[in-house]
Design a protein around this motif. Structure first.
Motif: not given
Length: 170
Positions: A56-61, A155-159, A104-111, A12-16
């Motif tokens: 779960n189906v998502y759309e992205i640009d 990251t929340a920004k990527a989500i 990327n254990q520190d999540n330096k990459y958004d995607i 329902k909501d993506i919770n990282l």
């Protein structure tokens, strides 16, 4: 672009915070643009945890991978030495040089985008880590493996770029 997340529950909501660490590209929300791959993942989760298959189906640009506001690591579709080391470092609970670009254990990459390290690939990684094969042999053996693709959002920004389209129950 359509992206799929196979599971045994509707997201329902993506919770990282609920995402598991030590995955191929680090702790994140994983999707694929290959529907059958997501369906197979959902079936696998059901076999392990029970319940029913959920897609779960998502759309992205379509051009989201070119977004300059996001720090994106793209391995394309070809397994490389860099990709293999990146996956091994992220999966390693004892890896300590997390500031390296090969982790990327520190999540330096958004995607992060690239091949899935399936069971056959994990066996190769294990052989390499136990010095049964060297890096050159690892690279040679990787080229013969058929791989699926994945996108991981860290990251929340990527989500925020993902838009829920629908849920398909199996």
């Amino acid at each position: 672009m359509i992206l799929y997340h196979g599971s045994n529950v509707e997201v329902k909501d993506i919770n990282l915070k609920l995402c598991k660490p030590f995955r191929d590209f680090g702790k994140g929300f994983y999707l694929t643009n290959i529907r059958t791959q997501a369906e197979n993942m959902a079936k696998r989760v059901v076999r392990i945890k029970g319940g029913k298959s959920v897609l779960n189906v998502y759309e992205i640009d379509d051009d989201f991978m070119k977004n300059k506001d996001l720090n994106i690591k793209d391995f394309s579709s070809i397994p490389t030495e860099e990709w293999a080391l990146f996956v091994m470092n992220n999966r390693n609970r004892y890896f300590s040089d997390i500031k390296t670009p090969l982790c990327n254990q520190d999540n330096k990459y958004d995607i992060v985008h690239g091949p899935v390290a399936n069971d056959a690939m994990a066996t190769l990684f294990q052989q390499y880590e136990q010095d049964f094969i060297d890096l050159e042999m690892l690279k040679k053996r990787m080229t013969y493996k058929e791989l699926s693709m994945q996108f991981s959002f860290h990251t929340a920004k990527a989500i925020s770029f993902l838009h829920k389209k629908e849920v398909i129950y199996g």
